[in-house]
Design a protein around this motif. Structure first.
Motif, PDB file in Angstrom:
ATOM      1  N   TYR A  19     -48.458  35.540  21.416  1.00 16.12           N
ATOM      2  CA  TYR A  19     -48.737  35.039  20.057  1.00 16.12           C
ATOM      3  C   TYR A  19     -49.849  36.199  19.433  1.00 16.12           C
ATOM      4  O   TYR A  19     -50.427  36.781  20.098  1.00 16.12           O
TER       5      TYR A  19
ATOM      6  N   ASP B 222     -39.916  26.243  26.474  1.00 17.08           N
ATOM      7  CA  ASP B 222     -40.700  27.100  25.259  1.00 17.08           C
ATOM      8  C   ASP B 222     -40.381  26.388  23.811  1.00 17.08           C
ATOM      9  O   ASP B 222     -39.031  25.855  23.703  1.00 17.08           O
TER      10      ASP B 222
ATOM     11  N   SER C 115     -37.814  32.469  26.710  1.00 15.28           N
ATOM     12  CA  SER C 115     -38.773  32.315  25.538  1.00 15.28           C
ATOM     13  C   SER C 115     -37.710  32.063  24.212  1.00 15.28           C
ATOM     14  O   SER C 115     -36.850  32.820  24.098  1.00 15.28           O
TER      15      SER C 115
ATOM     16  N   ARG D 209     -38.025  32.144  20.143  1.00 16.71           N
ATOM     17  CA  ARG D 209     -38.725  32.675  18.931  1.00 16.71           C
ATOM     18  C   ARG D 209     -37.800  32.806  17.720  1.00 16.71           C
ATOM     19  O   ARG D 209     -36.369  32.813  17.869  1.00 16.71           O
TER      20      ARG D 209
ATOM     21  N   LEU E  51     -42.793  39.249  20.932  1.00 15.74           N
ATOM     22  CA  LEU E  51     -43.764  39.002  19.688  1.00 15.74           C
ATOM     23  C   LEU E  51     -43.215  39.805  18.572  1.00 15.74           C
ATOM     24  O   LEU E  51     -43.151  41.184  18.853  1.00 15.74           O
TER      25      LEU E  51
ATOM     26  N   CYS F 238     -41.349  37.374  27.112  1.00 13.38           N
ATOM     27  CA  CYS F 238     -41.913  36.845  25.980  1.00 13.38           C
ATOM     28  C   CYS F 238     -42.066  37.903  24.906  1.00 13.38           C
ATOM     29  O   CYS F 238     -42.691  38.719  25.087  1.00 13.38           O
TER      30      CYS F 238
ATOM     31  N   LYS G  73     -46.816  33.664  27.432  1.00 16.35           N
ATOM     32  CA  LYS G  73     -46.219  33.419  26.228  1.00 16.35           C
ATOM     33  C   LYS G  73     -47.238  34.190  24.913  1.00 16.35           C
ATOM     34  O   LYS G  73     -48.615  34.005  25.217  1.00 16.35           O
TER      35      LYS G  73
ATOM     36  N   VAL H  89     -40.541  26.616  19.286  1.00 17.79           N
ATOM     37  CA  VAL H  89     -40.640  27.165  18.015  1.00 17.79           C
ATOM     38  C   VAL H  89     -40.618  26.178  16.934  1.00 17.79           C
ATOM     39  O   VAL H  89     -39.721  25.341  16.815  1.00 17.79           O
TER      40      VAL H  89
END
Length: 511
Positions: A199, A27, A88, A90, A137, A135, A197, A29
């Motif tokens: 978004y 993953d 994940s 972020r 968000l 994951c 994932k 970023v």
């Protein structure tokens, strides 16, 4: 150091894979003009590797986010199919966040202000069996935070569906009981949906997730106006006419120049899960288009970014001060005394006494790194000072089957070259070659393994009078979920007192 695999072709283009080693379940970023990537590390420690790039093609390993796995008792011995699955990565609210699923314990979270740490202690966000591939968000449009995860049938009896939660912005609490947001049993032809994932783009919630299994599947995209659905789906990347099987899970990233790219893995047997970079765009109908009209590219122009030096994660190691580089991990949580720091160069390892010395697959104190390319040669110099009969050390290629070449002290006190192997269906090892020549006390041997296409491994050694081949060609095999590993080890039979040490020097890998 010249990388054994060069993805950057030097003419403004790159070739896939951009990371030609087992950086499983990647993953990525973007933070400003920098890109960061993490990957599964399963039961090895340290875990959660952290890679950095400025152009998505040239990568360096800058550290790890997880020093030890928890619960510690579960990872005192090798657990190659457990531990850190599909993390994940972020960046939100001024912090880096990593979420991962441990299939036996649940969803964990750690965070840090700086990607190089210090990272927080693991926080168990959701406990349970079979909770994988989480994951998060942070939705800047609404201020809400969410989490989506998949399921492992081996632990839960459930698969092929994704569950969603609302989450507190500090990543410590789930705010509801969760709801199935995608049930792929209801989608004709879809199976083994996993690796989501999450978004937000163009007013839609997006879930990019693979299905169809690691070896033979495809990359899917799901979109909905509301996080909890309903979602519509589309296949956005598939093998098609190419040789890139899978293509399996990964992450979307947007560069500072406004370009969209997708990193995903391809399963390649003993080499593990190598990482490909695909161009990505948003079609007129609002859906993502990856690769070349939905098929993976093998060569493409590089992302628009300032020129970068050719780079790949480090492999060579002089072991300065007795310390090993970031590219190495133990096969379980480390313990004090496995290595000895000293003033000079060279890795000094203790010949750890164990009843499992006959089987490297059971040893927690094997220091490993990934196979760095399809073809390469690895060499290291070994000096065995272990005084106990049966003390042994060497260079290994480690998987469900393994082979090693090194030194062993016999019952008469003589140190000789030894070459052993174990098949995946057997417990314990056998001679791969007749015992080699004796090495004078205080002497050393240079060990070599040449890896050719198909991960076929030819071992040889040099005691000072030139290279001699040893044994038959060994075909490397993966672990479950994990590619084969290069390993350094030292061990001795059970007994009282200490069994001495060995020293490895000048580890290097060449094309």
């Amino acid at each position: 150091m010249t990388p054994v695999w060069r993805a950057d072709l030097g003419d403004g283009t790159y070739r896939n894979p951009v990371l030609n080693a087992d950086w499983s379940d990647p993953d990525v970023v973007a933070v400003g003009e920098d890109f960061y990537l993490t990957a599964s590390s399963f039961g090895r420690a340290p875990g959660l590797p952290l890679l950095h790039s400025r152009d998505l093609v040239n990568w360096s390993l800058v550290g790890h986010a997880l020093d030890r796995l928890a619960p510690a008792a579960d990872f005192a011995a090798p657990r190659h199919d457990r531990g850190v699955w599909a993390p994940s990565l972020r960046h939100a609210d001024g912090r880096f966040w990593i979420f991962w699923g441990d299939p036996d314990h649940g969803v964990y979270q750690i965070n840090a202000e700086d990607v190089r740490g210090p990272w927080s202690e693991p926080h168990l966000l959701k406990s349970g069996k079979g909770l994988i591939d989480p994951c998060p968000l942070w939705d800047d449009e609404t201020g809400e935070a969410y989490l989506v995860h998949a399921w492992a049938k081996s632990r839960s009896g459930v698969k092929n569906r994704l569950t969603g939660h609302r989450m507190s912005r500090d990543g410590r609490t789930l705010l509801d009981d969760g709801k199935i947001v995608v049930d792929a049993d209801r989608i004709p032809g879809w199976f083994t949906l996993e690796g989501p994932k999450l978004y937000r783009h163009d007013g839609w919630f997006w879930i990019l997730a693979p299905a169809g299994s690691v070896e033979t599947g495809w990359q899917g995209a799901f979109r909905a106006r509301d996080f909890f659905g309903p979602y519509e789906e589309r296949v956005v990347l598939a093998q098609g006419r190419t040789e890139v099987n899978g293509p399996h899970q990964g992450g979307w990233v947007r560069t500072a120049a406004g370009e969209d790219w997708f990193l995903h893995f391809q399963a390649r047997g003993p080499y593990g899960r190598v990482v490909h970079l695909q161009p990505m765009a948003w079609g007129a109908d609002g859906w993502p288009v990856m690769g070349d009209a939905g098929e993976p590219v093998l060569r493409h122009r590089k992302p628009a970014a300032p020129p970068q030096p050719v780079e790949a994660p480090a492999t060579d190691d002089a072991f300065p001060g007795g310390r090993f580089g970031r590219q190495w991990s133990w096969t379980a949580n480390p313990r004090a005394g496995w290595t000895v720091e000293h003033a000079g160069d060279g890795l000094r390892m203790a010949c750890v006494r164990t009843g499992d010395a006959h089987d490297l697959r059971l040893l927690p104190h094997v220091l490993t790194q990934r196979l760095p390319a399809e073809t390469f040669t690895a060499e290291v110099v070994l000096d065995l000072a272990g005084s106990e009969p049966g003390a042994r050390a060497g260079l290994a290629v480690l998987g469900d089957a393994y082979a090693w070449l090194g030194l062993e002290r016999g019952a008469d006190g003589t140190v000789r070259v030894a070459h052993r192997f174990a098949e995946h269906v057997t417990e314990g090892e056998r001679d791969a070659a007749h015992p080699g020549p004796a090495v004078p006390e205080g002497g050393s041997v240079r060990l070599r393994v040449e890896v050719s296409a198909g991960a076929r491994c030819r071992f040889s050694y040099d005691t000072g009078d030139g290279w001699r081949p040893s044994g038959q060609v060994f075909a490397a095999t993966p672990w479950r979920w994990v590619g084969a590993l290069l390993g350094l080890f030292a061990a001795a039979p059970e007994g009282p007192g200490t069994a001495g040490t060995v020293t490895f020097t000048d580890f290097r890998i060449t094309p």
